[in-house]
Design a protein around this motif. Structure first.
Motif, PDB file in Angstrom:
ATOM      1  N   VAL A  67      53.595  12.137  19.160  1.00 31.49           N
ATOM      2  CA  VAL A  67      52.536  12.910  19.245  1.00 31.49           C
ATOM      3  C   VAL A  67      51.553  12.752  20.116  1.00 31.49           C
ATOM      4  N   ILE A  68      51.080  11.570  20.584  1.00 27.44           N
ATOM      5  CA  ILE A  68      50.307  11.207  21.693  1.00 27.44           C
ATOM      6  C   ILE A  68      50.830  11.569  22.817  1.00 27.44           C
ATOM      7  N   ALA A  69      52.006  11.458  23.184  1.00 27.04           N
ATOM      8  CA  ALA A  69      52.683  11.669  24.486  1.00 27.04           C
ATOM      9  C   ALA A  69      52.752  13.234  24.477  1.00 27.04           C
ATOM     10  N   ALA A  70      53.218  13.966  23.584  1.00 26.98           N
ATOM     11  CA  ALA A  70      53.148  15.323  23.772  1.00 26.98           C
ATOM     12  C   ALA A  70      51.780  16.086  24.067  1.00 26.98           C
ATOM     13  N   LYS A  71      50.804  15.623  23.239  1.00 24.30           N
ATOM     14  CA  LYS A  71      49.487  16.014  23.367  1.00 24.30           C
ATOM     15  C   LYS A  71      48.993  15.901  24.775  1.00 24.30           C
ATOM     16  N   ALA A  72      49.187  14.506  25.427  1.00 22.45           N
ATOM     17  CA  ALA A  72      48.454  14.288  26.640  1.00 22.45           C
ATOM     18  C   ALA A  72      49.303  15.191  27.757  1.00 22.45           C
ATOM     19  N   ALA A  73      50.566  15.255  27.608  1.00 22.83           N
ATOM     20  CA  ALA A  73      51.225  16.193  28.500  1.00 22.83           C
ATOM     21  C   ALA A  73      50.714  17.634  28.463  1.00 22.83           C
ATOM     22  N   ALA A  74      50.382  17.975  27.340  1.00 22.76           N
ATOM     23  CA  ALA A  74      50.149  19.512  26.972  1.00 22.76           C
ATOM     24  C   ALA A  74      48.745  19.553  27.565  1.00 22.76           C
ATOM     25  N   MET A  75      47.757  18.581  27.468  1.00 24.69           N
ATOM     26  CA  MET A  75      46.371  18.765  28.030  1.00 24.69           C
ATOM     27  C   MET A  75      46.505  18.542  29.475  1.00 24.69           C
ATOM     28  N   ALA A  76      47.284  17.797  30.098  1.00 21.32           N
ATOM     29  CA  ALA A  76      47.269  17.724  31.681  1.00 21.32           C
ATOM     30  C   ALA A  76      47.837  19.233  31.990  1.00 21.32           C
ATOM     31  N   LYS A  77      48.947  19.854  31.263  1.00 25.76           N
ATOM     32  CA  LYS A  77      49.107  21.117  31.472  1.00 25.76           C
ATOM     33  C   LYS A  77      48.191  22.280  31.687  1.00 25.76           C
ATOM     34  N   LEU A  78      47.206  21.802  30.624  1.00 26.67           N
ATOM     35  CA  LEU A  78      46.197  22.940  30.642  1.00 26.67           C
ATOM     36  C   LEU A  78      45.015  22.778  31.578  1.00 26.67           C
ATOM     37  N   GLY A  79      45.180  21.467  32.002  1.00 23.42           N
ATOM     38  CA  GLY A  79      44.310  21.165  33.084  1.00 23.42           C
ATOM     39  C   GLY A  79      42.878  20.648  32.616  1.00 23.42           C
ATOM     40  N   ALA A  80      43.074  20.081  31.217  1.00 18.13           N
ATOM     41  CA  ALA A  80      41.838  19.533  30.707  1.00 18.13           C
ATOM     42  C   ALA A  80      41.723  18.321  31.226  1.00 18.13           C
ATOM     43  N   SER A  81      40.244  17.862  30.988  1.00 17.62           N
ATOM     44  CA  SER A  81      39.584  16.531  31.408  1.00 17.62           C
ATOM     45  C   SER A  81      38.916  15.899  30.350  1.00 17.62           C
ATOM     46  N   PRO A  82      39.132  14.693  30.047  1.00 13.68           N
ATOM     47  CA  PRO A  82      38.178  14.201  28.873  1.00 13.68           C
ATOM     48  C   PRO A  82      36.759  14.167  29.377  1.00 13.68           C
ATOM     49  N   THR A  83      35.986  14.269  28.258  1.00 17.90           N
ATOM     50  CA  THR A  83      34.504  14.338  28.566  1.00 17.90           C
ATOM     51  C   THR A  83      33.927  12.715  28.080  1.00 17.90           C
ATOM     52  N   ALA A  84      34.749  11.947  27.780  1.00 16.01           N
ATOM     53  CA  ALA A  84      34.622  10.742  27.554  1.00 16.01           C
ATOM     54  C   ALA A  84      35.618   9.948  28.092  1.00 16.01           C
ATOM     55  N   GLU A  85      35.441   8.392  28.291  1.00 10.94           N
ATOM     56  CA  GLU A  85      36.635   7.682  28.454  1.00 10.94           C
ATOM     57  C   GLU A  85      37.439   7.484  27.244  1.00 10.94           C
ATOM     58  N   LEU A  86      38.704   8.077  27.480  1.00  9.80           N
ATOM     59  CA  LEU A  86      39.792   8.416  26.413  1.00  9.80           C
ATOM     60  C   LEU A  86      40.875   7.124  26.445  1.00  9.80           C
ATOM     61  N   LEU A 129      55.392  16.913  17.377  1.00  6.95           N
ATOM     62  CA  LEU A 129      54.400  18.062  17.092  1.00  6.95           C
ATOM     63  C   LEU A 129      55.117  19.491  16.335  1.00  6.95           C
ATOM     64  N   ALA A 130      56.443  19.275  16.436  1.00  2.24           N
ATOM     65  CA  ALA A 130      57.168  20.464  15.829  1.00  2.24           C
ATOM     66  C   ALA A 130      57.847  20.112  14.382  1.00  2.24           C
ATOM     67  N   SER A 131      57.785  18.906  14.024  1.00  2.75           N
ATOM     68  CA  SER A 131      58.739  18.433  12.984  1.00  2.75           C
ATOM     69  C   SER A 131      57.802  17.969  11.875  1.00  2.75           C
ATOM     70  N   SER A 132      58.111  17.717  10.697  1.00  3.87           N
ATOM     71  CA  SER A 132      57.553  16.903   9.678  1.00  3.87           C
ATOM     72  C   SER A 132      56.118  16.912   9.577  1.00  3.87           C
ATOM     73  N   VAL A 133      55.485  15.959   9.407  1.00  2.00           N
ATOM     74  CA  VAL A 133      54.078  15.973   9.348  1.00  2.00           C
ATOM     75  C   VAL A 133      53.297  16.133  10.749  1.00  2.00           C
ATOM     76  N   GLY A 134      54.068  16.045  11.944  1.00  2.00           N
ATOM     77  CA  GLY A 134      53.483  16.276  13.118  1.00  2.00           C
ATOM     78  C   GLY A 134      53.250  17.929  13.320  1.00  2.00           C
ATOM     79  N   ALA A 135      54.113  18.645  12.639  1.00  2.00           N
ATOM     80  CA  ALA A 135      53.789  20.152  12.534  1.00  2.00           C
ATOM     81  C   ALA A 135      52.480  20.521  12.004  1.00  2.00           C
ATOM     82  N   THR A 136      52.180  19.762  10.964  1.00  2.00           N
ATOM     83  CA  THR A 136      51.002  20.087  10.436  1.00  2.00           C
ATOM     84  C   THR A 136      49.753  19.841  11.448  1.00  2.00           C
ATOM     85  N   ALA A 137      49.844  19.174  12.365  1.00  2.00           N
ATOM     86  CA  ALA A 137      48.690  19.166  13.358  1.00  2.00           C
ATOM     87  C   ALA A 137      48.710  20.434  14.206  1.00  2.00           C
TER      88      ALA A 137
END
Ligand code: SAM
Length: 302
Positions: free
Chosen positions: A132-151, A11-19
């Motif tokens: 990208v998938i792994a880093a976002k999942a880790a970040a969401m967990a750190k933020l204490g976020a829970s999905p509002t659907a089955e993810l 998420l910090a490099s190339s196309v990932g950084a655009t996310a």
């Protein structure tokens, strides 16, 4: 930076950084007094990635000068506000119409699986590259976020056999689905764009829906030319990536016609119209003019 057939990123490099870049824009757009979107996770996700320029931006520690840097931030914020709201409304409409299977292609730091009010029983599939998938999942967990659907996440490159990976995760080809192709097409070569829509069509039962944005002609080249100044200005602020080099040039098949010929009933609106519909005005500065020819596309599989 030159693209290659099997390049990868976080998420910090190339196309990932655009996310991360567009998540920063969603954070800014969510904080506006007349906001048309509300993404409560965007700023936190940007901080977790840790690209200094975008962190300063979402923390209000960067005052944009009135030059290419500031104009780029303003344009990006407006575009992301309208784009996000368009795709939010698309998914909410699909849910109301009884579509309970959702696929977010190139999900990046998209937080819809955590912030939209999905109907009970909705399954959301997010597809992006593994890091990208792994880093976002880790970040969401750190933020204490829970999905509002089955993810269900699908960590795969969209130039590889992603349909099988999606089916392996439980995707039901017999049930209608709603697909978003948001901020992705320009990062795929023209022939990969066609393959992507062929694959979506093959996986879409009647009643399925799709939303995307499309710019006719050689959009990769147009976007590269229009973002070069912005990218250079941001490099001066410490964001050390020339993102204008990440797009694939080349004439593309027109998505409206392409889907129409493959059994989709297609509806498209031009960008100025979509902006006006959400109470926003497309900027008239000359760098933005070539980008206004984009269309917002929705389609239903007959
Ligand atoms: N759709 C998200 C949004 O609008 O917030 C992210 C958009 S970001 C501009 C581009 C995204 O496309 C990144 O998350 C990137 O990893 C993803 N992407 C581009 N090419 C891809 C590929 N070949 N396979 C998987 N993901 C890809």
């Amino acid at each position: 930076m030159t693209r290659t057939d099997s390049d990868s990123w976080d998420l910090a490099s190339s196309v990932g950084a655009t996310a991360t870049m567009v998540a920063a824009a969603r954070a800014l757009a969510s904080a506006e007094p007349d906001a048309i979107i509300d993404d409560p996770y965007a700023a936190g996700l940007v901080r977790e990635v840790g690209i200094d320029f975008f962190t300063r931006l979402v923390d209000g520690d960067f005052t944009a000068p009135d030059d290419a840097t500031g104009q780029g931030i303003r344009l990006m914020t407006d575009v992301m506000a309208v784009r996000t709201r368009f795709f939010d409304d698309f998914f909410l409409d699909a849910g109301r119409a009884g579509v309970h299977q959702v696929v977010i292609l190139a999900s990046g730091l998209d937080a819809r699986a955590y912030r939209l009010g999905w109907p009970a029983g909705t399954v959301v599939y997010e597809i992006d590259q593994p890091q990208v998938i792994a880093a976002k999942a880790a970040a969401m967990a750190k933020l204490g976020a829970s999905p509002t659907a089955e993810l269900r996440t699908v960590a795969v490159d969209l130039r590889e056999d992603w349909p099988n990976a999606l089916r392996d995760t439980g995707f039901d080809v017999g049930a209608p689905s709603a697909w978003s192709v948001e901020g992705l097409l320009m990062y795929l070569p023209p022939e990969a764009q066609d393959r992507l829509f062929d694959n979506i069509t093959a996986l879409s039962a009647p009643g399925s829906r799709i939303a995307t944005e499309f710019h006719s002609g050689d959009f990769g080249a147009t976007l590269a030319a229009r973002t070069e100044n912005i990218a250079k200005a941001w490099q001066g602020e410490g964001f050390d990536l020339d993102f204008s080099t990440l797009f694939y040039p080349g004439e593309r098949n027109h998505v409206v016609e392409y889907l129409g010929e493959r059994g989709w009933q297609v509806h498209s609106r031009n960008r100025l119209d979509v902006f006006a519909g959400y109470g926003r005005t497309w900027p008239i500065d000359h760098d933005a003019v070539p980008l206004q020819d984009s269309v917002a596309v929705t389609a239903i599989r007959i």
